[in-house]
Design a protein around this motif. Structure first.
Motif, PDB file in Angstrom:
ATOM      1  N   PRO A 139      15.467  62.479   7.480  1.00 27.78           N
ATOM      2  CA  PRO A 139      16.921  62.315   7.675  1.00 27.78           C
ATOM      3  C   PRO A 139      17.386  62.671   9.086  1.00 27.78           C
ATOM      4  CG  PRO A 139      16.487  63.408   5.597  1.00 27.78           C
ATOM      5  CD  PRO A 139      15.179  63.317   6.321  1.00 27.78           C
ATOM      6  N   TYR A 140      16.713  63.620   9.724  1.00 28.63           N
ATOM      7  CA  TYR A 140      17.111  63.959  11.091  1.00 28.63           C
ATOM      8  C   TYR A 140      16.861  62.797  12.042  1.00 28.63           C
ATOM      9  CZ  TYR A 140      17.242  68.803   9.498  1.00 28.63           C
ATOM     10  OH  TYR A 140      17.527  69.960   8.816  1.00 28.63           O
ATOM     11  N   GLU A 141      15.796  62.063  11.786  1.00 28.69           N
ATOM     12  CA  GLU A 141      15.514  60.898  12.629  1.00 28.69           C
ATOM     13  C   GLU A 141      16.534  59.799  12.365  1.00 28.69           C
ATOM     14  OE1 GLU A 141      12.119  58.625  11.542  1.00 28.69           O
ATOM     15  OE2 GLU A 141      11.740  57.911  13.575  1.00 28.69           O
ATOM     16  N   GLN A 142      16.905  59.631  11.103  1.00 29.02           N
ATOM     17  CA  GLN A 142      17.836  58.556  10.772  1.00 29.02           C
ATOM     18  C   GLN A 142      19.234  58.820  11.303  1.00 29.02           C
ATOM     19  OE1 GLN A 142      17.286  58.507   6.554  1.00 29.02           O
ATOM     20  NE2 GLN A 142      15.693  56.965   6.629  1.00 29.02           N
ATOM     21  N   THR A 143      19.582  60.095  11.468  1.00 28.21           N
ATOM     22  CA  THR A 143      20.896  60.420  12.032  1.00 28.21           C
ATOM     23  C   THR A 143      20.809  60.681  13.528  1.00 28.21           C
ATOM     24  OG1 THR A 143      20.532  62.717  11.370  1.00 28.21           O
ATOM     25  CG2 THR A 143      21.849  61.336   9.908  1.00 28.21           C
ATOM     26  N   ASN A 144      19.673  60.336  14.146  1.00 31.60           N
ATOM     27  CA  ASN A 144      19.485  60.431  15.601  1.00 31.60           C
ATOM     28  C   ASN A 144      19.624  61.864  16.121  1.00 31.60           C
ATOM     29  OD1 ASN A 144      19.112  57.604  15.863  1.00 31.60           O
ATOM     30  ND2 ASN A 144      21.328  57.332  15.786  1.00 31.60           N
ATOM     31  N   GLN A 145      19.349  62.832  15.301  1.00 28.85           N
ATOM     32  CA  GLN A 145      19.332  64.216  15.781  1.00 28.85           C
ATOM     33  C   GLN A 145      18.038  64.518  16.520  1.00 28.85           C
ATOM     34  OE1 GLN A 145      20.817  65.584  11.703  1.00 28.85           O
ATOM     35  NE2 GLN A 145      21.355  67.296  13.001  1.00 28.85           N
ATOM     36  N   ILE A 146      16.982  63.800  16.190  1.00 34.16           N
ATOM     37  CA  ILE A 146      15.742  63.879  16.964  1.00 34.16           C
ATOM     38  C   ILE A 146      15.415  62.469  17.449  1.00 34.16           C
ATOM     39  CG2 ILE A 146      14.812  65.902  15.801  1.00 34.16           C
ATOM     40  CD1 ILE A 146      13.135  64.085  14.067  1.00 34.16           C
ATOM     41  N   ALA A 147      14.661  62.412  18.542  1.00 32.23           N
ATOM     42  CA  ALA A 147      14.395  61.112  19.151  1.00 32.23           C
ATOM     43  C   ALA A 147      13.446  60.283  18.304  1.00 32.23           C
ATOM     44  CB  ALA A 147      13.825  61.319  20.550  1.00 32.23           C
ATOM     45  N   ALA A 148      12.386  60.916  17.795  1.00 31.42           N
ATOM     46  CA  ALA A 148      11.388  60.180  17.024  1.00 31.42           C
ATOM     47  C   ALA A 148      10.630  61.168  16.154  1.00 31.42           C
ATOM     48  CB  ALA A 148      10.415  59.438  17.943  1.00 31.42           C
ATOM     49  N   PHE A 166      16.118  58.632 -12.844  1.00 32.35           N
ATOM     50  CA  PHE A 166      14.911  59.361 -13.265  1.00 32.35           C
ATOM     51  C   PHE A 166      13.669  58.714 -12.674  1.00 32.35           C
ATOM     52  CE2 PHE A 166      11.927  61.556 -15.816  1.00 32.35           C
ATOM     53  CZ  PHE A 166      11.051  60.618 -16.314  1.00 32.35           C
ATOM     54  N   TRP A 167      13.564  57.393 -12.794  1.00 31.06           N
ATOM     55  CA  TRP A 167      12.359  56.730 -12.286  1.00 31.06           C
ATOM     56  C   TRP A 167      12.305  56.776 -10.760  1.00 31.06           C
ATOM     57  CZ3 TRP A 167       8.174  56.144 -14.826  1.00 31.06           C
ATOM     58  CH2 TRP A 167       8.216  56.030 -16.209  1.00 31.06           C
ATOM     59  N   ALA A 168      13.463  56.721 -10.114  1.00 28.51           N
ATOM     60  CA  ALA A 168      13.471  56.871  -8.653  1.00 28.51           C
ATOM     61  C   ALA A 168      12.954  58.250  -8.249  1.00 28.51           C
ATOM     62  CB  ALA A 168      14.889  56.660  -8.118  1.00 28.51           C
ATOM     63  N   VAL A 190      19.831  50.471   3.335  1.00 27.09           N
ATOM     64  CA  VAL A 190      20.868  51.504   3.300  1.00 27.09           C
ATOM     65  C   VAL A 190      21.602  51.470   1.961  1.00 27.09           C
ATOM     66  CG1 VAL A 190      23.083  52.143   4.283  1.00 27.09           C
ATOM     67  CG2 VAL A 190      21.168  51.642   5.784  1.00 27.09           C
ATOM     68  N   VAL A 191      21.928  50.266   1.492  1.00 27.35           N
ATOM     69  CA  VAL A 191      22.663  50.145   0.227  1.00 27.35           C
ATOM     70  C   VAL A 191      21.823  50.679  -0.935  1.00 27.35           C
ATOM     71  CG1 VAL A 191      23.631  48.483  -1.396  1.00 27.35           C
ATOM     72  CG2 VAL A 191      24.086  48.231   1.051  1.00 27.35           C
ATOM     73  N   VAL A 192      20.545  50.282  -0.968  1.00 26.99           N
ATOM     74  CA  VAL A 192      19.665  50.741  -2.053  1.00 26.99           C
ATOM     75  C   VAL A 192      19.518  52.257  -2.011  1.00 26.99           C
ATOM     76  CG1 VAL A 192      17.295  50.688  -2.902  1.00 26.99           C
ATOM     77  CG2 VAL A 192      18.439  48.563  -2.277  1.00 26.99           C
ATOM     78  N   ALA A 193      19.378  52.820  -0.807  1.00 23.31           N
ATOM     79  CA  ALA A 193      19.231  54.280  -0.692  1.00 23.31           C
ATOM     80  C   ALA A 193      20.477  54.993  -1.211  1.00 23.31           C
ATOM     81  CB  ALA A 193      18.957  54.664   0.760  1.00 23.31           C
ATOM     82  N   THR A 194      21.649  54.463  -0.878  1.00 27.12           N
ATOM     83  CA  THR A 194      22.885  55.108  -1.334  1.00 27.12           C
ATOM     84  C   THR A 194      23.016  55.030  -2.849  1.00 27.12           C
ATOM     85  OG1 THR A 194      23.903  54.475   0.768  1.00 27.12           O
ATOM     86  CG2 THR A 194      25.376  55.185  -0.996  1.00 27.12           C
ATOM     87  N   LEU A 195      22.754  53.839  -3.402  1.00 26.80           N
ATOM     88  CA  LEU A 195      22.864  53.685  -4.858  1.00 26.80           C
ATOM     89  C   LEU A 195      21.836  54.543  -5.586  1.00 26.80           C
ATOM     90  CD1 LEU A 195      23.510  49.839  -5.196  1.00 26.80           C
ATOM     91  CD2 LEU A 195      25.144  51.700  -5.465  1.00 26.80           C
ATOM     92  N   THR A 196      20.649  54.644  -5.030  1.00 29.86           N
ATOM     93  CA  THR A 196      19.618  55.468  -5.661  1.00 29.86           C
ATOM     94  C   THR A 196      20.014  56.935  -5.647  1.00 29.86           C
ATOM     95  OG1 THR A 196      17.945  53.890  -4.912  1.00 29.86           O
ATOM     96  CG2 THR A 196      17.168  56.046  -5.630  1.00 29.86           C
ATOM     97  N   SER A 197      20.614  57.383  -4.558  1.00 29.61           N
ATOM     98  CA  SER A 197      21.085  58.779  -4.509  1.00 29.61           C
ATOM     99  C   SER A 197      22.127  59.026  -5.597  1.00 29.61           C
ATOM    100  CB  SER A 197      21.683  59.088  -3.131  1.00 29.61           C
ATOM    101  OG  SER A 197      20.742  58.862  -2.117  1.00 29.61           O
ATOM    102  N   ILE A 198      23.035  58.085  -5.766  1.00 30.92           N
ATOM    103  CA  ILE A 198      24.058  58.251  -6.803  1.00 30.92           C
ATOM    104  C   ILE A 198      23.406  58.264  -8.186  1.00 30.92           C
ATOM    105  CG2 ILE A 198      26.058  57.150  -7.871  1.00 30.92           C
ATOM    106  CD1 ILE A 198      26.770  56.059  -5.088  1.00 30.92           C
ATOM    107  N   ALA A 199      22.425  57.386  -8.394  1.00 24.93           N
ATOM    108  CA  ALA A 199      21.757  57.330  -9.696  1.00 24.93           C
ATOM    109  C   ALA A 199      21.045  58.640 -10.002  1.00 24.93           C
ATOM    110  CB  ALA A 199      20.762  56.166  -9.720  1.00 24.93           C
ATOM    111  N   VAL A 200      20.424  59.250  -9.014  1.00 28.82           N
ATOM    112  CA  VAL A 200      19.738  60.524  -9.232  1.00 28.82           C
ATOM    113  C   VAL A 200      20.746  61.609  -9.585  1.00 28.82           C
ATOM    114  CG1 VAL A 200      18.386  62.324  -8.102  1.00 28.82           C
ATOM    115  CG2 VAL A 200      17.764  59.955  -7.786  1.00 28.82           C
TER     116      VAL A 200
END
Lengths: 221, 392
Positions: B334-343, A180-182, A143-153
């Motif tokens: 993202p819909y799966e990760q936010t539990n908007q869909i079951a799977a 960019f690389w992400a 989760v942390v890596v995904a959030t930081l990567t979103s910010i980097a993009v």
């Protein structure tokens, strides 16, 4: 005989489509047009049978209120036909059903997008709802890596949109480069999933041809 | 040093005209007034009409020279300049260009000799299309046939897929004779990819004694649903003793988001479902789509999948399982990760994992060797291309 013809047709059309790998040729184009024409004809037939004809069927009731759902669509179709008129004023009347269709459809889509996509996706990082309470270290790190990567993009896009020659700080430049690389890795992953899907389609097609020919040659057993 | 009376430039003692402004430095050797005026820019030069003659026979009247200048150096300069101008106007694109007369002999570039008559000017050869795609395609075809004909021995291991296990669990915990809504929203062109899931899911549902209703937002939906059902009946997997009951068909419902919205609120009495079909499903006239125990959507289009999520999954309290093609799955994740869909299930790997959970040898298992070989070929091609680009 019918089974043989069907098998031969499937094989010939498949080979005609695959011949595009060699070069564009008449067989490929013929198969392509055949596919598109068949698809268009089938869609027209289904639409006529399941949508238009049932809609024109007269209600089997004497209740006048039951005729309203039958009458209103016909009225809208008639108004839409006014679009063919040569007079601008009459043609403008034909915009009413278009406005009704686009307006109601647009409202539904907008409401659905807000409620179903935008708001939940925006709130998820704020409420950390996708972060399980009893998560493992790997999940938290993901989760942390995904959030930081979103910010980097986002930083990378912001740097790209700068029109003046101001140079970003070294820290932001590094972040932008990581973004960019992400982004490149994400595009590569998308391409890989699409390539995997096409591989599956190719294998399925060959498997189908092998199956029907083996059935035909073994006498259908 | 001689100072020019016109511009003040210092010239050498032996110079006759100024280096800067071309004014004669000695009044006794002035060129004709007309030329003098032209040189000074007081009057425009006369239009040059070339006689087509080159050095030696240049018509000096072309540049307004009525008479030769008295000094041979000036005369030579005028002749040379006129020759160059005349040659450029007469044959501006001549292949043979006379070298500038004022250049020293060692500075002149020799003109290329004309081609001998027997040498033809050849047209550039047409670029031949590469045969590499054809070779790769034939190699892929051989690998697929070999992989299908001679599969690898031994049990096929599949990695753990949490989303697949979630979907399996949702179906496994369904009550007896559940009511399932299947949405078939893909085109026949993606049938090969989607049927990898459709067949094992149908088998799992029929093992639970499910009552199935088919619906589609695409005109070709009923056709692909019928093809999946026919393929399932043809294969007749073990565990299914008899031909399952024919599913109830809502058919093609046009309108995308509007159709789904009306589906979510309409009762069975308002829908196009006949009374007999409603009884088959176990529905009463006031039941809505919320009466279903589970919705499974097979989709190869992003917009359609999003509409199902936005109009159905987030509005109704029914679990929705998405089965998507590989190209669509990243958008739905993202819909799966936010539990908007079951799977969410997609790709060959998930199909294989589902068959492993069911303990069946389905189409995904039969393709395993061919999939492996083709993926190895793809990796090899990409690696070779990368290495070539790095070392080029």
């Amino acid at each position: 005989m019918a089974e043989l013809l069907g098998t031969l047709t499937a094989t010939v059309i498949t080979l005609a489509i695959f011949s595009r790998v060699w070069r564009s040729n008449a067989a490929f184009r013929a198969a392509q047009y055949l596919l598109l024409g068949t698809l268009a004809g089938y869609v027209a037939a289904i639409t006529l049978k399941t949508v238009l004809l049932p809609g024109f069927a007269l209600p089997q009731t004497s209740d006048p209120l039951a005729w309203i759902p039958w009458f209103i669509p016909l009225l809208l179709i008639a108004l839409l036909a006014l679009r063919f008129s040569g007079t601008i004023a009459i043609r403008s009347v034909g915009l009413l059903p278009l406005g009704l269709l686009l307006g109601s459809g647009g409202a539904l889509v907008l409401a659905g997008a807000l409620r179903g996509t935008l708001i939940p996706q925006l709130l998820a990082p704020l409420t950390m709802s996708y972060l399980p309470l009893a998560s493992s270290t790997a999940d938290t790190l993901t989760v942390v890596v995904a959030t930081l990567t979103s910010i980097a993009v986002l930083v990378y896009f912001q740097q790209r949109s700068q029109t003046d020659n101001t140079r970003s700080s070294l820290f932001l430049s590094i972040i932008g480069k990581y973004g960019f690389w992400a982004l490149m890795i994400a595009f590569g992953a998308l391409l890989a999933t699409t390539a995997g899907a096409r591989i599956t389609l190719f294998i399925d097609r060959i498997q189908y041809l092998i199956h029907i020919w083996s059935q035909l040659l073994s006498g259908g057993s | 040093m001689i100072t020019c009376s016109n511009c003040g430039h210092e010239n050498a003692d032996e110079a006759k005209i100024c280096e800067r402004c071309a004014q004669p430095l000695d009044a006794n050797t002035l060129p004709p007034p007309r030329l003098l005026a032209q040189i000074q820019g007081l009057i425009p030069p006369e239009p040059i009409i070339s006689t087509g003659q080159l050095s030696g026979n240049v018509d000096l009247s072309a540049i307004g020279v009525r008479e030769k200048a008295a000094e041979p150096e000036v005369d030579a300069l005028l002749v040379a300049g006129a020759a160059v101008i005349a040659s450029q106007i007469a044959e501006p694109e001549s292949e043979v260009v006379e070298p500038a007369p004022w250049l020293e002999s060692d500075q002149r570039v020799a003109a290329p000799p004309p081609l001998p008559p027997h040498v033809r000017h050849k047209e550039p050869a047409k670029e031949q299309p590469s045969r590499l795609p054809l070779v790769l395609a034939l190699l892929a075809l051989l690998l697929v046939i070999a992989g299908l004909r001679y599969p690898l021995a031994g049990d096929v291991a599949a990695p753990r897929r949490p989303s697949v296990e979630t979907a399996y669990t949702y179906i496994e915990i369904l009550p007896e004779r559940p009511q399932i809504l299947l949405a078939w929203d893909y085109e026949p062109t993606t049938q090969g990819e989607m049927q990898l899931f459709a067949l094992p899911i149908l088998q799992h549902l029929y093992q639970k004694g499910a009552r199935i209703a088919n619906v589609s937002l695409r005109p070709t939906g009923p056709a692909v649903a019928a093809a999946a059902m026919a393929q399932f009946n043809l294969l007749r997997p073990p565990g299914i003793q008899s031909i399952p009951p024919r599913p109830v068909d809502f058919g093609f419902i046009p309108g995308d988001a509007v159709a789904l919205r009306s589906l979510s609120v309409a009762t069975v009495a308002d829908s196009n479902l006949s009374a007999m079909n409603a009884r088959t499903l176990g529905f009463g006239p006031d039941d809505t789509v919320e009466s279903f125990d589970l919705i499974i959507e097979f989709s190869a289009e992003t917009a359609t999948s999003q509409e199902w999520v936005e109009q159905i999954a987030t509005r109704l309290d029914i679990p929705v399982i998405m089965v998507a093609s590989g190209a669509v799955a990243p958008v739905l994740r993202p819909y799966e990760q936010t539990n908007q869909i079951a799977a969410l299930m997609s790709g060959y790997g998930d199909a294989l994992a589902y068959e492993r959970l069911l303990h069946i040898q389905g189409p995904a298992t039969s393709q395993h060797t061919a999939q492996t070989l083709l993926h190895l070929l793809l990796i090899g091609v990409v690696c070779i291309a990368l290495i070539r680009s790095v070392f080029r």
